[in-house]
Design a protein around this motif. Structure first.
Motif, PDB file in Angstrom:
ATOM      1  N   GLY A 189      -1.255  -5.988   8.180  1.00 37.76           N
ATOM      2  CA  GLY A 189      -0.216  -6.854   7.803  1.00 37.76           C
ATOM      3  C   GLY A 189       0.590  -6.537   6.386  1.00 37.76           C
ATOM      4  N   ALA A 190       0.173  -5.452   5.658  1.00 37.79           N
ATOM      5  CA  ALA A 190       0.574  -5.280   4.580  1.00 37.79           C
ATOM      6  C   ALA A 190       1.924  -4.575   4.537  1.00 37.79           C
ATOM      7  CB  ALA A 190      -0.293  -4.090   3.945  1.00 37.79           C
ATOM      8  N   ASN A 191       2.606  -4.442   3.188  1.00 38.98           N
ATOM      9  CA  ASN A 191       3.740  -3.681   3.192  1.00 38.98           C
ATOM     10  C   ASN A 191       3.490  -2.081   2.699  1.00 38.98           C
ATOM     11  OD1 ASN A 191       5.476  -6.138   3.470  1.00 38.98           O
ATOM     12  ND2 ASN A 191       4.926  -6.352   1.415  1.00 38.98           N
ATOM     13  N   PHE A 192       4.252  -1.223   3.279  1.00 38.63           N
ATOM     14  CA  PHE A 192       3.935   0.081   3.115  1.00 38.63           C
ATOM     15  C   PHE A 192       4.980   0.791   2.250  1.00 38.63           C
ATOM     16  CE2 PHE A 192       1.044  -1.437   6.247  1.00 38.63           C
ATOM     17  CZ  PHE A 192      -0.124  -0.717   5.764  1.00 38.63           C
ATOM     18  N   ILE A 193       4.699   1.720   1.314  1.00 36.34           N
ATOM     19  CA  ILE A 193       5.774   2.754   0.618  1.00 36.34           C
ATOM     20  C   ILE A 193       5.252   4.039   1.048  1.00 36.34           C
ATOM     21  CG2 ILE A 193       6.693   3.408  -1.322  1.00 36.34           C
ATOM     22  CD1 ILE A 193       6.110   0.575  -2.593  1.00 36.34           C
ATOM     23  N   LEU A 194       5.648   5.062   1.675  1.00 35.93           N
ATOM     24  CA  LEU A 194       5.077   6.191   2.057  1.00 35.93           C
ATOM     25  C   LEU A 194       5.950   7.335   1.212  1.00 35.93           C
ATOM     26  CD1 LEU A 194       5.583   5.775   5.963  1.00 35.93           C
ATOM     27  CD2 LEU A 194       3.842   5.121   4.609  1.00 35.93           C
ATOM     28  N   ALA A 195       5.130   8.414   0.920  1.00 37.72           N
ATOM     29  CA  ALA A 195       5.427   9.319   0.054  1.00 37.72           C
ATOM     30  C   ALA A 195       5.046  10.635   0.447  1.00 37.72           C
ATOM     31  CB  ALA A 195       4.980   9.216  -1.385  1.00 37.72           C
ATOM     32  N   LYS A 196       5.815  11.796   0.851  1.00 35.09           N
ATOM     33  CA  LYS A 196       5.533  12.958   1.394  1.00 35.09           C
ATOM     34  C   LYS A 196       5.515  14.080   0.216  1.00 35.09           C
ATOM     35  CE  LYS A 196       7.287  16.512   4.745  1.00 35.09           C
ATOM     36  NZ  LYS A 196       8.138  16.893   5.584  1.00 35.09           N
ATOM     37  N   THR A 197       4.511  14.828   0.303  1.00 31.72           N
ATOM     38  CA  THR A 197       4.365  15.552  -0.738  1.00 31.72           C
ATOM     39  C   THR A 197       3.858  17.173  -0.407  1.00 31.72           C
ATOM     40  OG1 THR A 197       2.033  15.214  -1.197  1.00 31.72           O
ATOM     41  CG2 THR A 197       3.456  13.846  -2.510  1.00 31.72           C
ATOM     42  N   ASP A 198       3.492  17.424   0.886  1.00 26.57           N
ATOM     43  CA  ASP A 198       3.074  18.627   1.499  1.00 26.57           C
ATOM     44  C   ASP A 198       4.087  19.690   1.550  1.00 26.57           C
ATOM     45  OD1 ASP A 198       2.487  20.418   4.154  1.00 26.57           O
ATOM     46  OD2 ASP A 198       0.750  20.076   2.659  1.00 26.57           O
ATOM     47  N   ILE A 199       4.161  20.798   1.154  1.00 25.28           N
ATOM     48  CA  ILE A 199       5.086  21.665   0.945  1.00 25.28           C
ATOM     49  C   ILE A 199       4.656  22.891   2.179  1.00 25.28           C
ATOM     50  CG2 ILE A 199       5.882  21.518  -1.001  1.00 25.28           C
ATOM     51  CD1 ILE A 199       4.433  23.923  -2.157  1.00 25.28           C
ATOM     52  N   LYS A 210       9.813   1.437   1.521  1.00 25.20           N
ATOM     53  CA  LYS A 210      10.517   2.650   0.887  1.00 25.20           C
ATOM     54  C   LYS A 210       9.669   3.817   1.423  1.00 25.20           C
ATOM     55  CE  LYS A 210      12.554   0.965  -3.291  1.00 25.20           C
ATOM     56  NZ  LYS A 210      12.840   1.089  -4.643  1.00 25.20           N
ATOM     57  N   GLU A 211      10.437   4.895   1.529  1.00 26.91           N
ATOM     58  CA  GLU A 211       9.687   6.200   1.743  1.00 26.91           C
ATOM     59  C   GLU A 211      10.713   7.227   0.914  1.00 26.91           C
ATOM     60  OE1 GLU A 211      10.007   7.593   5.810  1.00 26.91           O
ATOM     61  OE2 GLU A 211      11.015   5.774   6.157  1.00 26.91           O
ATOM     62  N   PHE A 212       9.724   8.441   0.476  1.00 27.79           N
ATOM     63  CA  PHE A 212      10.672   9.751  -0.158  1.00 27.79           C
ATOM     64  C   PHE A 212       9.616  10.814   0.008  1.00 27.79           C
ATOM     65  CE2 PHE A 212      11.918  12.032  -3.684  1.00 27.79           C
ATOM     66  CZ  PHE A 212      13.300  11.797  -3.682  1.00 27.79           C
ATOM     67  N   ILE A 257       0.810  -1.278  -0.014  1.00 26.84           N
ATOM     68  CA  ILE A 257      -0.033   0.163   0.101  1.00 26.84           C
ATOM     69  C   ILE A 257       0.884   1.139   0.026  1.00 26.84           C
ATOM     70  CG2 ILE A 257      -1.705   1.182   1.257  1.00 26.84           C
ATOM     71  CD1 ILE A 257      -2.585  -1.490   2.382  1.00 26.84           C
ATOM     72  N   GLY A 258       0.666   2.195  -1.125  1.00 25.09           N
ATOM     73  CA  GLY A 258       1.240   3.332  -0.939  1.00 25.09           C
ATOM     74  C   GLY A 258       0.535   4.744  -0.355  1.00 25.09           C
ATOM     75  N   ILE A 259       1.036   5.186   0.377  1.00 24.25           N
ATOM     76  CA  ILE A 259       0.268   6.258   1.194  1.00 24.25           C
ATOM     77  C   ILE A 259       1.134   7.746   0.729  1.00 24.25           C
ATOM     78  CG2 ILE A 259      -0.500   7.499   3.393  1.00 24.25           C
ATOM     79  CD1 ILE A 259      -0.519   4.553   4.460  1.00 24.25           C
ATOM     80  N   ILE A 260       0.242   8.788   0.189  1.00 28.14           N
ATOM     81  CA  ILE A 260       0.628   9.899  -0.014  1.00 28.14           C
ATOM     82  C   ILE A 260       0.135  10.835   0.966  1.00 28.14           C
ATOM     83  CG2 ILE A 260       0.816  12.084  -1.707  1.00 28.14           C
ATOM     84  CD1 ILE A 260       0.206   9.826  -3.732  1.00 28.14           C
ATOM     85  N   ASP A 261       0.931  11.560   1.773  1.00 23.98           N
ATOM     86  CA  ASP A 261       0.548  12.564   2.661  1.00 23.98           C
ATOM     87  C   ASP A 261       1.572  13.908   3.099  1.00 23.98           C
ATOM     88  OD1 ASP A 261      -0.933  13.663   5.110  1.00 23.98           O
ATOM     89  OD2 ASP A 261      -2.202  12.117   4.585  1.00 23.98           O
ATOM     90  N   ALA A 262       1.194  14.329   4.005  1.00 25.33           N
ATOM     91  CA  ALA A 262       2.348  15.298   4.442  1.00 25.33           C
ATOM     92  C   ALA A 262       3.177  15.073   5.377  1.00 25.33           C
ATOM     93  CB  ALA A 262       1.425  16.508   5.131  1.00 25.33           C
ATOM     94  N   GLY A 263       3.687  13.662   5.614  1.00 27.39           N
ATOM     95  CA  GLY A 263       4.623  13.387   6.268  1.00 27.39           C
ATOM     96  C   GLY A 263       4.224  12.326   7.321  1.00 27.39           C
ATOM     97  N   PHE A 264       5.115  11.739   8.185  1.00 29.34           N
ATOM     98  CA  PHE A 264       4.657  10.514   8.682  1.00 29.34           C
ATOM     99  C   PHE A 264       5.591  10.429   9.856  1.00 29.34           C
ATOM    100  CE2 PHE A 264       3.928   9.643   4.385  1.00 29.34           C
ATOM    101  CZ  PHE A 264       2.452   9.162   4.277  1.00 29.34           C
TER     102      PHE A 264
END
Length: 185
Positions: A125-135, A81-83, A60-67
């Protein structure tokens, strides 16, 4: 002396009864799921979890303002992964940007958090990929560009599902804002 024995016996019986009730309560769904019981019960994921359906083998990929990934509910969560698309760094944690961390952390925990009697996410139980996009300031199309880049990156890195709760409706200078229809990356 006889009264003391009765009092002590009564205390032992009451203490044992309380201990038994606590042990019974720990086996209930309401105890296990803690604050997330209601949300899981409404969408019937508790039943799925009992059948072993927890998101295993799904990314599961999650796009948000940071984690805030050091949070205890993520201790056993698999983050592949995360970016950060704002700073172009391979981390989505930014201690100086607490405003955004709470929302991204909340979204992530509802899906992937796991801590008995506190929170159990719907797909823990899923794998996660995190993406931060908020500026933190919304400059015209920059946020949309980051979201599109993040979606493409998540897909290219194996996300089966992508979720985001970003919205674009309050900009520093909305007069010049025109939603993009297509963008070459």
């Amino acid at each position: 002396m006889k009264n003391h024995r009765i009092i002590i016996s009564s205390i032992i019986i009451i203490t044992t009864l309380i201990w038994v009730l606590i042990q019974i309560n720990k086996s209930t769904d309401k105890y296990r799921y803690g604050n997330s019981y209601r949300q899981n019960n409404i969408i019937n994921t508790i039943r799925l979890h009992k059948y072993g359906i927890t998101g295993k083998n799904i990314t599961i990929g999650i796009i948000d303002a940071g984690f805030y990934t050091p949070h205890p509910v993520f201790a056993n969560t698999r983050i592949l992964k995360e970016f950060d698309f704002v700073t172009n760094k391979p981390t989505t944690l930014n201690y100086g940007h607490i405003r955004g961390l709470d929302h991204g952390t909340n979204v992530f925990s509802v899906v992937g958090g796991y801590k008995i009697n506190e929170l159990i996410g719907t797909a823990y139980g899923a794998n996660f990929i995190l993406a931060k996009t908020d500026i933190s300031t919304e400059r015209l199309v920059e946020e949309e560009q980051n979201a599109v880049k993040a979606s493409k990156w998540l897909f290219e890195n194996g996300a089966n599902i992508i979720t985001t709760s970003l919205s674009f409706n309050k900009f520093d200078n909305a007069y010049y804002y025109i939603p993009i229809k297509w963008m070459a990356l």
